[in-house]
Design a protein around this motif. Structure first.
Motif, short mmCIF file in Angstrom:
data_model
loop_
_atom_site.label_atom_id
_atom_site.label_comp_id
_atom_site.label_asym_id
_atom_site.label_seq_id
_atom_site.Cartn_x
_atom_site.Cartn_y
_atom_site.Cartn_z
N LYS A 190 0.81 -1.22 0.00
CA LYS A 190 0.00 0.00 0.00
C LYS A 190 0.84 1.27 0.00
O LYS A 190 0.38 2.32 -0.40
N SER A 191 2.09 1.18 0.49
CA SER A 191 2.91 2.38 0.59
C SER A 191 4.35 2.04 0.26
O SER A 191 4.85 0.97 0.61
N ALA A 192 5.03 2.97 -0.39
CA ALA A 192 6.44 2.77 -0.73
C ALA A 192 7.33 3.69 0.09
O ALA A 192 8.46 3.96 -0.28
N THR A 193 6.84 4.16 1.23
CA THR A 193 7.60 5.15 2.00
C THR A 193 8.79 4.54 2.73
O THR A 193 9.81 5.20 2.88
N ASN A 194 8.70 3.29 3.20
CA ASN A 194 9.80 2.70 3.95
C ASN A 194 10.04 1.27 3.48
O ASN A 194 9.86 0.31 4.22
N LEU A 195 10.46 1.11 2.26
CA LEU A 195 10.67 -0.22 1.70
C LEU A 195 11.81 -0.96 2.39
O LEU A 195 11.77 -2.17 2.56
#
Length: 155
Positions: free
Chosen positions: A49-54
């Protein structure tokens, strides 16, 4: 949200994932742990859902893969030269006696012990099975273990 190509994720974090896996799973299982990490990440990547802290996401997967490696290691057969007549390990010499004491527990505690220690389920699944919260599941297991210790010490 647009995720970067998976290969760029591998290129950026392969060293960190490998180091963490080797540190947590040990030198013999580190490579298998890293491979399990990348397979799990690849499976989950399309639904992210999010790529902020891969990086954090990958390292969390690596830590969990190391835990799985430790659990798998404990389940592996230990080679021996000769097979004993009766397959009972020394540390299980009181197995029948212990289960006799477990049978005396109240039903809920008995089920919790079975789910937690026989099936090796985490407390969240034990809780779901018993229809209680995870905190209550921990409490039920803790109370059961205390009762078992008390009864066992009286033998």
């Amino acid at each position: 949200m647009v995720l970067p190509p998976f290969q760029s994720l591998i290129d950026a974090h392969a060293g960190e994932v490998s180091r963490l896996c080797h540190a947590l799973a040990g030198p013999n299982d580190g490579a298998d742990c890293a491979q399990a990490t990348w397979l799990a990440a690849l499976r989950a990547y399309p639904t992210l859902k999010s790529a902020t802290n891969l990086r954090g996401w990958l390292l969390t997967i690596a830590a969990r893969a190391a835990i799985d490696q430790h659990r798998a290691r404990n389940r592996r057969a230990i080679p021996v030269e000769t097979v004993p007549e009766r397959a009972v390990a020394e540390h299980h010499q009181h197995g029948d006696e212990i289960w006799a004491v477990v049978r005396t527990l109240p039903e809920r505690q008995r089920h919790a012990i079975g789910l937690r220690y026989v099936l090796d389920l985490p407390h969240a699944e034990v809780a779901r099975s018993l229809g209680v919260s995870p905190a209550m599941s921990r409490r039920i297991v803790s109370d059961a273990l205390a009762t078992l210790r008390n009864q066992w010490s009286q033998k």
